[in-house]
Design an enzyme around this catalytic site. Structure first.
Site, PDB file in Angstrom:
ATOM      1  N   THR A   7       0.847  -1.204   0.000  1.00 56.53           N
ATOM      2  CA  THR A   7       0.000   0.000   0.000  1.00 56.53           C
ATOM      3  C   THR A   7       0.874   1.242   0.000  1.00 56.53           C
ATOM      4  O   THR A   7       2.015   1.206   0.465  1.00 56.53           O
ATOM      5  CB  THR A   7      -0.926   0.027   1.243  1.00 56.53           C
ATOM      6  OG1 THR A   7      -1.747   1.191   1.185  1.00 56.53           O
ATOM      7  CG2 THR A   7      -0.146   0.055   2.548  1.00 56.53           C
ATOM      8  N   HIS A   8       0.310   2.348  -0.513  1.00 57.59           N
ATOM      9  CA  HIS A   8       0.987   3.648  -0.405  1.00 57.59           C
ATOM     10  C   HIS A   8       0.332   4.500   0.682  1.00 57.59           C
ATOM     11  O   HIS A   8       0.724   5.644   0.898  1.00 57.59           O
ATOM     12  CB  HIS A   8       0.913   4.406  -1.738  1.00 57.59           C
ATOM     13  CG  HIS A   8       1.855   3.894  -2.771  1.00 57.59           C
ATOM     14  ND1 HIS A   8       1.512   2.918  -3.683  1.00 57.59           N
ATOM     15  CD2 HIS A   8       3.154   4.182  -3.030  1.00 57.59           C
ATOM     16  CE1 HIS A   8       2.544   2.666  -4.459  1.00 57.59           C
ATOM     17  NE2 HIS A   8       3.556   3.408  -4.089  1.00 57.59           N
ATOM     18  N   LYS A  12      -2.654   3.606   6.834  1.00 55.24           N
ATOM     19  CA  LYS A  12      -2.717   2.150   6.981  1.00 55.24           C
ATOM     20  C   LYS A  12      -1.379   1.610   7.490  1.00 55.24           C
ATOM     21  O   LYS A  12      -1.337   0.747   8.357  1.00 55.24           O
ATOM     22  CB  LYS A  12      -3.022   1.484   5.628  1.00 55.24           C
ATOM     23  CG  LYS A  12      -4.472   1.554   5.229  1.00 55.24           C
ATOM     24  CD  LYS A  12      -4.701   0.735   3.969  1.00 55.24           C
ATOM     25  CE  LYS A  12      -6.097   0.992   3.433  1.00 55.24           C
ATOM     26  NZ  LYS A  12      -6.320   0.390   2.125  1.00 55.24           N
ATOM     27  N   ASP A  69      -8.265  -4.812   0.844  1.00 51.41           N
ATOM     28  CA  ASP A  69      -9.222  -4.051   0.055  1.00 51.41           C
ATOM     29  C   ASP A  69     -10.517  -3.961   0.856  1.00 51.41           C
ATOM     30  O   ASP A  69     -10.895  -4.922   1.535  1.00 51.41           O
ATOM     31  CB  ASP A  69      -9.470  -4.715  -1.303  1.00 51.41           C
ATOM     32  CG  ASP A  69     -10.083  -3.732  -2.303  1.00 51.41           C
ATOM     33  OD1 ASP A  69      -9.824  -2.521  -2.188  1.00 51.41           O
ATOM     34  OD2 ASP A  69     -10.824  -4.164  -3.203  1.00 51.41           O
ATOM     35  N   THR A  70     -11.158  -2.800   0.793  1.00 50.64           N
ATOM     36  CA  THR A  70     -12.361  -2.546   1.596  1.00 50.64           C
ATOM     37  C   THR A  70     -13.497  -2.052   0.716  1.00 50.64           C
ATOM     38  O   THR A  70     -13.272  -1.348  -0.264  1.00 50.64           O
ATOM     39  CB  THR A  70     -12.044  -1.471   2.660  1.00 50.64           C
ATOM     40  OG1 THR A  70     -11.086  -1.997   3.571  1.00 50.64           O
ATOM     41  CG2 THR A  70     -13.289  -1.068   3.434  1.00 50.64           C
ATOM     42  N   PHE A 152     -12.787   9.275   7.796  1.00 52.76           N
ATOM     43  CA  PHE A 152     -12.636   9.582   6.370  1.00 52.76           C
ATOM     44  C   PHE A 152     -13.695   8.791   5.594  1.00 52.76           C
ATOM     45  O   PHE A 152     -14.499   8.063   6.185  1.00 52.76           O
ATOM     46  CB  PHE A 152     -11.224   9.206   5.893  1.00 52.76           C
ATOM     47  CG  PHE A 152     -10.989   7.714   5.876  1.00 52.76           C
ATOM     48  CD1 PHE A 152     -10.718   7.030   7.043  1.00 52.76           C
ATOM     49  CD2 PHE A 152     -11.080   6.986   4.688  1.00 52.76           C
ATOM     50  CE1 PHE A 152     -10.525   5.651   7.041  1.00 52.76           C
ATOM     51  CE2 PHE A 152     -10.882   5.606   4.675  1.00 52.76           C
ATOM     52  CZ  PHE A 152     -10.604   4.947   5.859  1.00 52.76           C
ATOM     53  N   GLY A 153     -13.652   8.916   4.286  1.00 51.21           N
ATOM     54  CA  GLY A 153     -14.531   8.113   3.423  1.00 51.21           C
ATOM     55  C   GLY A 153     -16.004   8.276   3.790  1.00 51.21           C
ATOM     56  O   GLY A 153     -16.512   9.390   3.904  1.00 51.21           O
ATOM     57  N   ASP A 155     -17.398   7.538   6.617  1.00 50.38           N
ATOM     58  CA  ASP A 155     -17.584   7.491   8.076  1.00 50.38           C
ATOM     59  C   ASP A 155     -18.760   8.326   8.590  1.00 50.38           C
ATOM     60  O   ASP A 155     -19.482   7.888   9.488  1.00 50.38           O
ATOM     61  CB  ASP A 155     -16.305   7.948   8.798  1.00 50.38           C
ATOM     62  CG  ASP A 155     -15.291   6.825   8.915  1.00 50.38           C
ATOM     63  OD1 ASP A 155     -15.633   5.675   8.600  1.00 50.38           O
ATOM     64  OD2 ASP A 155     -14.144   7.104   9.321  1.00 50.38           O
ATOM     65  N   ARG A 181     -11.817  -3.089   9.237  1.00 49.15           N
ATOM     66  CA  ARG A 181     -10.370  -3.222   9.054  1.00 49.15           C
ATOM     67  C   ARG A 181      -9.691  -3.657  10.351  1.00 49.15           C
ATOM     68  O   ARG A 181      -8.808  -4.508  10.353  1.00 49.15           O
ATOM     69  CB  ARG A 181      -9.776  -1.893   8.563  1.00 49.15           C
ATOM     70  CG  ARG A 181      -8.410  -2.041   7.929  1.00 49.15           C
ATOM     71  CD  ARG A 181      -7.903  -0.776   7.259  1.00 49.15           C
ATOM     72  NE  ARG A 181      -8.575   0.399   7.722  1.00 49.15           N
ATOM     73  CZ  ARG A 181      -9.591   0.992   7.078  1.00 49.15           C
ATOM     74  NH1 ARG A 181      -9.975   0.554   5.909  1.00 49.15           N
ATOM     75  NH2 ARG A 181     -10.191   2.043   7.585  1.00 49.15           N
TER      76      ARG A 181
HETATM   77  P1  IMP Z   1      -9.575   0.901   0.532  1.00 51.24           P
HETATM   78  O1  IMP Z   1      -9.691  -0.408  -0.165  1.00 51.24           O
HETATM   79  O2  IMP Z   1      -9.119   0.766   1.949  1.00 51.24           O
HETATM   80  O3  IMP Z   1      -8.784   1.912  -0.240  1.00 51.24           O
HETATM   81  O4  IMP Z   1     -11.048   1.483   0.651  1.00 51.24           O
HETATM   82  C1  IMP Z   1     -11.845   1.759  -0.491  1.00 51.24           C
HETATM   83  C2  IMP Z   1     -12.804   2.889  -0.184  1.00 51.24           C
HETATM   84  O5  IMP Z   1     -13.724   2.483   0.847  1.00 51.24           O
HETATM   85  C3  IMP Z   1     -12.156   4.152   0.353  1.00 51.24           C
HETATM   86  O6  IMP Z   1     -11.796   5.008  -0.706  1.00 51.24           O
HETATM   87  C4  IMP Z   1     -13.237   4.758   1.216  1.00 51.24           C
HETATM   88  O7  IMP Z   1     -14.111   5.512   0.428  1.00 51.24           O
HETATM   89  C5  IMP Z   1     -13.979   3.554   1.728  1.00 51.24           C
HETATM   90  N1  IMP Z   1     -13.507   3.169   3.075  1.00 51.24           N
HETATM   91  C6  IMP Z   1     -12.596   2.222   3.387  1.00 51.24           C
HETATM   92  N2  IMP Z   1     -12.439   2.106   4.714  1.00 51.24           N
HETATM   93  C7  IMP Z   1     -13.287   3.010   5.256  1.00 51.24           C
HETATM   94  C8  IMP Z   1     -13.572   3.381   6.597  1.00 51.24           C
HETATM   95  O8  IMP Z   1     -13.028   2.854   7.593  1.00 51.24           O
HETATM   96  N3  IMP Z   1     -14.499   4.341   6.755  1.00 51.24           N
HETATM   97  C9  IMP Z   1     -15.131   4.947   5.725  1.00 51.24           C
HETATM   98  N4  IMP Z   1     -14.883   4.659   4.459  1.00 51.24           N
HETATM   99  C10 IMP Z   1     -13.971   3.689   4.217  1.00 51.24           C
END
Ligand code: IMP
Length: 197
Positions: A7-8, A12, A69-70, A152-153, A155, A181
């Site tokens: 990851t960059h 994280k 990945d999330t 963020f995101g 939340d 996560r």
């Molecule tokens: P990533 O795979 O961790 O980069 O997550 C993909 C996207 O899911 C991110 O760009 C966020 O928009 C959203 N995301 C991931 N984790 C969270 C979190 O803990 N809270 C809110 N949004 C999240």
């Protein structure tokens, strides 16, 4: 044992290093390598994307590699934004753009039918024949409006059933204990504990 984080994302990296510091693992990040690509996430599952990232970084660095990945999956809109959570409103969008789109798409969905789940998949590649996959989940619902300033995101629109609070109202420590996560990382920590025993 050596481990490279695929990851960059500096947040994280900090979080994972803090959690794994008690284990006999030497953690490497992109900063220690000349070539460290941003792997394209073009698979249609979280597991597919995490595995793709871990494999590419394993092959380039020759070290055990870990990637995650999330996605946020909302029942009422067929699991959207799901694997496309980071680019729900399009390419090069902000977190706010994605939140606004989700609120718009769900405008007609009444309270009580707005359940959602965050899922994180973490893949660890040790070598060509040894791979581990864990998943963490956090269930909640999408609020009618944003609340809270932390995180963020998504939340500020993701609310927990028990407390009625959004993720953005929790401190990082509170969130990590129950988040998708955080739970996935705890599971992967157990895997790593076994491997390094
Ligand atoms: P990533 O795979 O961790 O980069 O997550 C993909 C996207 O899911 C991110 O760009 C966020 O928009 C959203 N995301 C991931 N984790 C969270 C979190 O803990 N809270 C809110 N949004 C999240």
């Amino acid at each position: 044992m050596k481990l490279v984080l695929a990851t960059h994302n500096k947040d994280k990296i900090t979080e994972i290093k803090a959690l794994l510091q008690v284990l006999p693992i030497n953690i490497f990040t992109f900063q220690e390598f000349v070539r460290f690509p941003d792997v394209v996430e073009d698979r249609d599952t979280l597991e597919g994307n995490a595995e793709k990232k871990a494999w590419e970084i394993f092959e380039i660095t020759g070290m055990p590699a870990m990637a995650d990945d999330t996605g946020l999956f909302v029942d009422a809109i067929n699991g959207e934004p799901g694997v496309f959570s980071s680019r729900y409103a399009g390419e090069n969008v902000t977190y706010a753009d994605n939140r606004e789109k989700l609120i718009r798409e769900m405008a007609d969905i009444p309270e009580g039918k707005r359940d959602a789940v965050f899922k994180t998949v973490i893949v660890l590649i040790i070598n060509d024949n040894e791979k581990y996959i864990v998943e963490g989940r956090c269930e909640g619902y999408i609020g009618m409006e944003e609340i809270g300033t932390m995180g963020f995101g998504y939340d500020s629109i993701f609310y927990l059933h028990d407390s009625g609070k959004s993720f953005a109202e929790l401190t990082l420590e509170e969130k990590n204990k129950i988040s998708h996560r955080g739970r996935a990382l705890q599971k992967m920590k157990k895997v790593l504990e076994e491997i390094t025993k």
